[in-house]
Design a protein around this motif. Structure first.
Motif, PDB file in Angstrom:
ATOM      1  N   HIS A 117       0.883  -1.163   0.013  1.00 46.15           N
ATOM      2  CA  HIS A 117      -0.015   0.062  -0.188  1.00 46.15           C
ATOM      3  C   HIS A 117       0.795   1.343   0.103  1.00 46.15           C
ATOM      4  O   HIS A 117       0.819   2.226  -0.906  1.00 46.15           O
ATOM      5  CB  HIS A 117      -1.000  -0.059   1.221  1.00 46.15           C
ATOM      6  CG  HIS A 117      -1.999   1.109   1.270  1.00 46.15           C
ATOM      7  ND1 HIS A 117      -1.623   2.343   1.549  1.00 46.15           N
ATOM      8  CD2 HIS A 117      -3.215   1.157   0.847  1.00 46.15           C
ATOM      9  CE1 HIS A 117      -2.690   3.139   1.441  1.00 46.15           C
ATOM     10  NE2 HIS A 117      -3.773   2.219   0.956  1.00 46.15           N
ATOM     11  N   ASP A 118       2.101   1.434   0.707  1.00 50.02           N
ATOM     12  CA  ASP A 118       2.623   2.356   1.019  1.00 50.02           C
ATOM     13  C   ASP A 118       3.917   2.719   0.264  1.00 50.02           C
ATOM     14  O   ASP A 118       4.298   3.874  -0.093  1.00 50.02           O
ATOM     15  CB  ASP A 118       3.043   2.611   2.580  1.00 50.02           C
ATOM     16  CG  ASP A 118       1.825   2.756   3.403  1.00 50.02           C
ATOM     17  OD1 ASP A 118       0.594   2.751   2.920  1.00 50.02           O
ATOM     18  OD2 ASP A 118       2.003   2.803   4.680  1.00 50.02           O
ATOM     19  N   VAL A 119       4.560   1.664  -0.068  1.00 48.23           N
ATOM     20  CA  VAL A 119       5.769   1.542  -0.738  1.00 48.23           C
ATOM     21  C   VAL A 119       5.583   1.372  -2.458  1.00 48.23           C
ATOM     22  O   VAL A 119       5.835   2.130  -2.992  1.00 48.23           O
ATOM     23  CB  VAL A 119       6.834   0.598  -0.288  1.00 48.23           C
ATOM     24  CG1 VAL A 119       8.174   0.592  -0.957  1.00 48.23           C
ATOM     25  CG2 VAL A 119       7.050   1.063   1.349  1.00 48.23           C
ATOM     26  N   VAL A 142      -3.752  -2.644  13.501  1.00 47.72           N
ATOM     27  CA  VAL A 142      -4.505  -1.413  13.827  1.00 47.72           C
ATOM     28  C   VAL A 142      -3.800  -0.544  14.924  1.00 47.72           C
ATOM     29  O   VAL A 142      -3.295   0.716  14.213  1.00 47.72           O
ATOM     30  CB  VAL A 142      -5.835  -1.655  14.576  1.00 47.72           C
ATOM     31  CG1 VAL A 142      -6.416  -0.679  14.968  1.00 47.72           C
ATOM     32  CG2 VAL A 142      -6.674  -2.522  13.777  1.00 47.72           C
ATOM     33  N   ARG A 143      -3.073  -1.028  15.992  1.00 47.75           N
ATOM     34  CA  ARG A 143      -2.402  -0.076  16.821  1.00 47.75           C
ATOM     35  C   ARG A 143      -0.975   0.185  16.901  1.00 47.75           C
ATOM     36  O   ARG A 143      -0.514   0.992  17.624  1.00 47.75           O
ATOM     37  CB  ARG A 143      -3.125  -0.357  18.233  1.00 47.75           C
ATOM     38  CG  ARG A 143      -4.536  -0.426  18.327  1.00 47.75           C
ATOM     39  CD  ARG A 143      -5.127  -0.556  19.608  1.00 47.75           C
ATOM     40  NE  ARG A 143      -6.434  -0.174  19.324  1.00 47.75           N
ATOM     41  CZ  ARG A 143      -7.668  -1.004  19.108  1.00 47.75           C
ATOM     42  NH1 ARG A 143      -7.160  -2.295  18.600  1.00 47.75           N
ATOM     43  NH2 ARG A 143      -8.796  -0.665  18.866  1.00 47.75           N
ATOM     44  N   GLU A 144      -0.382  -0.853  16.280  1.00 55.69           N
ATOM     45  CA  GLU A 144       1.035  -0.522  15.956  1.00 55.69           C
ATOM     46  C   GLU A 144       1.664  -0.414  14.810  1.00 55.69           C
ATOM     47  O   GLU A 144       2.770   0.463  14.487  1.00 55.69           O
ATOM     48  CB  GLU A 144       1.751  -2.169  16.769  1.00 55.69           C
ATOM     49  CG  GLU A 144       1.417  -2.038  18.031  1.00 55.69           C
ATOM     50  CD  GLU A 144       2.298  -3.425  18.724  1.00 55.69           C
ATOM     51  OE1 GLU A 144       2.549  -3.015  20.060  1.00 55.69           O
ATOM     52  OE2 GLU A 144       2.259  -4.286  18.191  1.00 55.69           O
ATOM     53  N   LEU A 147      -2.376  -0.170   9.920  1.00 57.86           N
ATOM     54  CA  LEU A 147      -2.996  -0.528   8.764  1.00 57.86           C
ATOM     55  C   LEU A 147      -4.277  -0.079   8.855  1.00 57.86           C
ATOM     56  O   LEU A 147      -4.830   0.133   7.499  1.00 57.86           O
ATOM     57  CB  LEU A 147      -2.925  -2.208   8.734  1.00 57.86           C
ATOM     58  CG  LEU A 147      -1.726  -2.821   8.664  1.00 57.86           C
ATOM     59  CD1 LEU A 147      -1.751  -4.330   8.545  1.00 57.86           C
ATOM     60  CD2 LEU A 147      -0.852  -2.160   7.548  1.00 57.86           C
ATOM     61  N   SER A 148      -4.972   0.420   9.865  1.00 55.71           N
ATOM     62  CA  SER A 148      -6.419   0.951   9.718  1.00 55.71           C
ATOM     63  C   SER A 148      -6.596   1.699  10.909  1.00 55.71           C
ATOM     64  O   SER A 148      -5.648   1.866  11.863  1.00 55.71           O
ATOM     65  CB  SER A 148      -7.411  -0.371   9.814  1.00 55.71           C
ATOM     66  OG  SER A 148      -7.168  -0.970  10.996  1.00 55.71           O
ATOM     67  N   PRO A 157     -11.563   7.950   9.185  1.00 52.96           N
ATOM     68  CA  PRO A 157     -11.218   6.479   9.095  1.00 52.96           C
ATOM     69  C   PRO A 157     -10.562   6.066   7.700  1.00 52.96           C
ATOM     70  O   PRO A 157     -10.578   6.614   6.493  1.00 52.96           O
ATOM     71  CB  PRO A 157     -12.610   5.991   8.917  1.00 52.96           C
ATOM     72  CG  PRO A 157     -13.368   7.100   9.250  1.00 52.96           C
ATOM     73  CD  PRO A 157     -12.987   8.363   8.909  1.00 52.96           C
ATOM     74  N   PHE A 158      -9.662   5.221   7.781  1.00 52.04           N
ATOM     75  CA  PHE A 158      -9.177   4.459   6.656  1.00 52.04           C
ATOM     76  C   PHE A 158      -8.573   3.159   6.940  1.00 52.04           C
ATOM     77  O   PHE A 158      -8.773   2.572   8.041  1.00 52.04           O
ATOM     78  CB  PHE A 158      -7.709   5.326   6.424  1.00 52.04           C
ATOM     79  CG  PHE A 158      -6.690   4.987   7.552  1.00 52.04           C
ATOM     80  CD1 PHE A 158      -5.710   4.271   7.563  1.00 52.04           C
ATOM     81  CD2 PHE A 158      -6.598   5.950   8.507  1.00 52.04           C
ATOM     82  CE1 PHE A 158      -4.703   3.741   8.678  1.00 52.04           C
ATOM     83  CE2 PHE A 158      -5.640   5.751  10.031  1.00 52.04           C
ATOM     84  CZ  PHE A 158      -4.666   4.693   9.585  1.00 52.04           C
ATOM     85  N   ASN A 159      -8.544   2.364   5.899  1.00 49.54           N
ATOM     86  CA  ASN A 159      -8.063   0.710   6.050  1.00 49.54           C
ATOM     87  C   ASN A 159      -7.182   0.475   4.865  1.00 49.54           C
ATOM     88  O   ASN A 159      -7.737   0.369   3.805  1.00 49.54           O
ATOM     89  CB  ASN A 159      -9.349   0.162   6.056  1.00 49.54           C
ATOM     90  CG  ASN A 159      -9.144  -1.601   6.449  1.00 49.54           C
ATOM     91  OD1 ASN A 159      -8.516  -1.968   5.972  1.00 49.54           O
ATOM     92  ND2 ASN A 159     -10.068  -1.937   7.611  1.00 49.54           N
TER      93      ASN A 159
END
Length: 251
Positions: A117-119, A142-144, A147-148, A157-159
């Motif tokens: 997604h990012d690279v 989610v929290r580390e 990713l969403s 909001p994103f995913n």
């Protein structure tokens, strides 16, 4: 860019098809990917059980195996998060006496979803998967790893997982009520708090089933393994697939 593929223990032993799908997908995208032989566990089970010193030799070996790659990619949010967050501390000398290693792999280790997604920034159609799929957002993702978006934060909001799945033809992606609630696995938590873990798993699987989905998917085999066990014990017919298996389907 040179990509090193890291396949965690439980993917290698229990879900080898996920490792194969990851390799297949990365090669399909034209990436220079290598699977370094004789790679081992990242050390997460030892550290999570309170034996951090036993994880240090594995962190050193991981650093040596993957130091020459531009990116280290793994189909596992929990292992990736452990490496990114804990390796710098484990190899800093604060925990490991007489260790002078500078941790480089933590900076370039990414979950496969984050990497694509990012690279790579995949923006074209991928495979085909004509099914209704309920998306499981694993806690580490989610929290580390981000990713969403966490539901407790007031952010747009994103995913990233959903973004990639929308590139697959024929798929219908849905999310359960409480989309980022834990499934109850949590590694050692499922061993030490079995009853609580099992009930959380039953609750989570039921919310996924209420979406009418045929499959449950997510970025971490440990969560999927836990929920699949719950579903099997209850005689439920819903199926489970790692997100990379769906992204690579039909390629």
């Amino acid at each position: 860019m040179k990509v090193g593929l890291f396949i965690p223990c439980y993917v290698d032993v229990v879900y080898p098809e996920v490792g194969v799908a990851t390799w297949k997908l990365l090669k399909h995208l034209g990436l220079d990917v290598t699977y370094p032989e004789k790679q081992t566990c990242c050390g997460q089970p030892m550290a999570n059980a309170g034996f951090e010193k036993q994880a240090i030799p594995l962190a050193k070996k991981f650093e040596e195996k993957f130091k020459d790659f531009d990116y280290v990619v793994a189909p596992s949010v929990s292992c990736t998060a452990f490496i990114k967050i804990n390796y710098p501390r484990l190899l800093s000398g604060k925990t490991a006496k007489h260790t002078e290693h500078e941790c480089e792999t933590a900076k370039k280790c990414m979950d496969v979803v984050e990497f694509l997604h990012d690279v790579v920034k995949v923006d074209h159609r991928l495979g085909t998967f004509p099914h209704k799929v309920s998306l499981h957002n694993s806690c580490h993702g989610v929290r580390e790893l981000g990713l969403s978006s966490p539901s407790e934060e007031h952010v747009t909001p994103f995913n990233k997982i959903k973004d990639l799945l929308q590139l697959v033809d024929g798929i219908d992606v849905v999310e359960p009520e409480r989309p980022d609630e834990c499934c109850g696995f949590g590694g050692m938590f499922s061993v030490e708090e079995t009853a609580v873990s099992a009930q959380m798993g039953r609750d989570k699987v039921e919310r996924h089933i209420q979406t009418g989905a045929e499959y449950i998917t997510g970025p971490d085999c440990s969560c999927l393994m836990h929920m699949a066990g719950v579903a099997k014990k209850q005689g439920l017919s819903i199926q489970f697939k790692h997100v990379v298996e769906i992204l690579a389907a039909g390629l």
